[in-house]
Motif scaffolding. Structure first.
Motif, PDB file in Angstrom:
ATOM      1  N   VAL A  46     -14.897   2.111  -9.278  1.00 30.58           N
ATOM      2  CA  VAL A  46     -13.660   2.279  -8.503  1.00 30.58           C
ATOM      3  C   VAL A  46     -13.997   2.336  -7.013  1.00 30.58           C
ATOM      4  O   VAL A  46     -13.333   1.689  -6.185  1.00 30.58           O
ATOM      5  CB  VAL A  46     -12.883   3.538  -8.945  1.00 30.58           C
ATOM      6  CG1 VAL A  46     -11.767   3.874  -7.976  1.00 30.58           C
ATOM      7  CG2 VAL A  46     -12.335   3.357 -10.360  1.00 30.58           C
ATOM      8  N   SER A  47     -15.055   3.062  -6.665  1.00 32.36           N
ATOM      9  CA  SER A  47     -15.468   3.149  -5.259  1.00 32.36           C
ATOM     10  C   SER A  47     -15.868   1.780  -4.715  1.00 32.36           C
ATOM     11  O   SER A  47     -15.512   1.419  -3.585  1.00 32.36           O
ATOM     12  CB  SER A  47     -16.641   4.120  -5.106  1.00 32.36           C
ATOM     13  OG  SER A  47     -16.237   5.431  -5.373  1.00 32.36           O
ATOM     14  N   ALA A  67     -12.858  -3.838  -9.910  1.00 35.01           N
ATOM     15  CA  ALA A  67     -11.681  -3.189 -10.503  1.00 35.01           C
ATOM     16  C   ALA A  67     -11.613  -3.478 -12.003  1.00 35.01           C
ATOM     17  O   ALA A  67     -11.306  -2.579 -12.803  1.00 35.01           O
ATOM     18  CB  ALA A  67     -10.410  -3.650  -9.802  1.00 35.01           C
ATOM     19  N   ALA A 122     -12.270  -4.069  -1.243  1.00 34.97           N
ATOM     20  CA  ALA A 122     -10.894  -4.292  -0.782  1.00 34.97           C
ATOM     21  C   ALA A 122     -10.795  -3.985   0.712  1.00 34.97           C
ATOM     22  O   ALA A 122     -10.131  -4.721   1.464  1.00 34.97           O
ATOM     23  CB  ALA A 122      -9.917  -3.434  -1.575  1.00 34.97           C
ATOM     24  N   ASN A 123     -11.471  -2.932   1.159  1.00 33.62           N
ATOM     25  CA  ASN A 123     -11.481  -2.596   2.587  1.00 33.62           C
ATOM     26  C   ASN A 123     -12.196  -3.666   3.402  1.00 33.62           C
ATOM     27  O   ASN A 123     -11.754  -4.019   4.500  1.00 33.62           O
ATOM     28  CB  ASN A 123     -12.140  -1.234   2.816  1.00 33.62           C
ATOM     29  CG  ASN A 123     -11.282  -0.097   2.322  1.00 33.62           C
ATOM     30  OD1 ASN A 123     -10.078  -0.218   2.201  1.00 33.62           O
ATOM     31  ND2 ASN A 123     -11.914   1.025   2.016  1.00 33.62           N
ATOM     32  N   ALA A 156     -13.839  -7.278  -5.083  1.00 30.78           N
ATOM     33  CA  ALA A 156     -12.926  -6.151  -5.326  1.00 30.78           C
ATOM     34  C   ALA A 156     -12.275  -6.295  -6.695  1.00 30.78           C
ATOM     35  O   ALA A 156     -12.195  -5.326  -7.463  1.00 30.78           O
ATOM     36  CB  ALA A 156     -11.858  -6.082  -4.229  1.00 30.78           C
ATOM     37  N   ALA A 216     -14.843  -1.142  -5.844  1.00 34.00           N
ATOM     38  CA  ALA A 216     -13.630  -1.951  -5.732  1.00 34.00           C
ATOM     39  C   ALA A 216     -12.887  -1.614  -4.444  1.00 34.00           C
ATOM     40  O   ALA A 216     -12.438  -2.521  -3.722  1.00 34.00           O
ATOM     41  CB  ALA A 216     -12.724  -1.731  -6.944  1.00 34.00           C
ATOM     42  N   ASN A 217     -12.780  -0.327  -4.142  1.00 38.81           N
ATOM     43  CA  ASN A 217     -12.107   0.096  -2.898  1.00 38.81           C
ATOM     44  C   ASN A 217     -12.863  -0.377  -1.670  1.00 38.81           C
ATOM     45  O   ASN A 217     -12.264  -0.824  -0.691  1.00 38.81           O
ATOM     46  CB  ASN A 217     -11.936   1.613  -2.875  1.00 38.81           C
ATOM     47  CG  ASN A 217     -10.907   2.092  -3.859  1.00 38.81           C
ATOM     48  OD1 ASN A 217      -9.984   1.365  -4.218  1.00 38.81           O
ATOM     49  ND2 ASN A 217     -11.059   3.314  -4.327  1.00 38.81           N
ATOM     50  N   MET A 218     -14.197  -0.288  -1.725  1.00 37.61           N
ATOM     51  CA  MET A 218     -15.010  -0.727  -0.597  1.00 37.61           C
ATOM     52  C   MET A 218     -14.791  -2.218  -0.334  1.00 37.61           C
ATOM     53  O   MET A 218     -14.542  -2.628   0.806  1.00 37.61           O
ATOM     54  CB  MET A 218     -16.489  -0.471  -0.856  1.00 37.61           C
ATOM     55  CG  MET A 218     -17.387  -0.934   0.277  1.00 37.61           C
ATOM     56  SD  MET A 218     -19.089  -1.216  -0.203  1.00 37.61           S
ATOM     57  CE  MET A 218     -18.950  -2.683  -1.203  1.00 37.61           C
TER      58      MET A 218
END
Length: 90
Positions: free
Chosen positions: A69-70, A20, A76-77, A16, A72-74
């Motif tokens: 960005v997607s 980012a 992080a989730n 993540a 990084a969000n994935m």
């Protein structure tokens, strides 16, 4: 049969962070490219076709940034879900 490698919370958090950072680099490159294009089009009087080509490149770079960005969000989730799952196993 080989067991699949298990991703840890730390692994997911590192991915993540990596994504980012790459997204931020994409954004910085995008801004520099746009500024360069603005200067070049005004100073050199590029043709409308060349300006359209440059804008397509900017759009492609923006899509690359959005993908990072997607990702990084994935990740992080994933890290959050693994953290919760590890808490339930204890």
């Amino acid at each position: 049969m080989n067991e699949p490698e298990k991703t840890t919370v730390g692994d997911a958090a590192q991915w993540a962070t990596y994504c980012a950072k790459r997204a931020q680099e994409f954004q910085e490159a995008l801004e520099a490219f746009r500024l360069g294009n603005l200067q070049a089009t005004t100073e050199r009087g590029f043709s409308p076709a060349r300006i359209a080509e440059l804008e397509k490149t900017v759009d492609d770079m923006a899509r690359g940034r959005d993908e990072m960005v997607s990702l990084a969000n994935m990740w992080a989730n994933v890290a959050g879900a693994l953290h919760l799952a590890e808490g339930k196993e204890s």
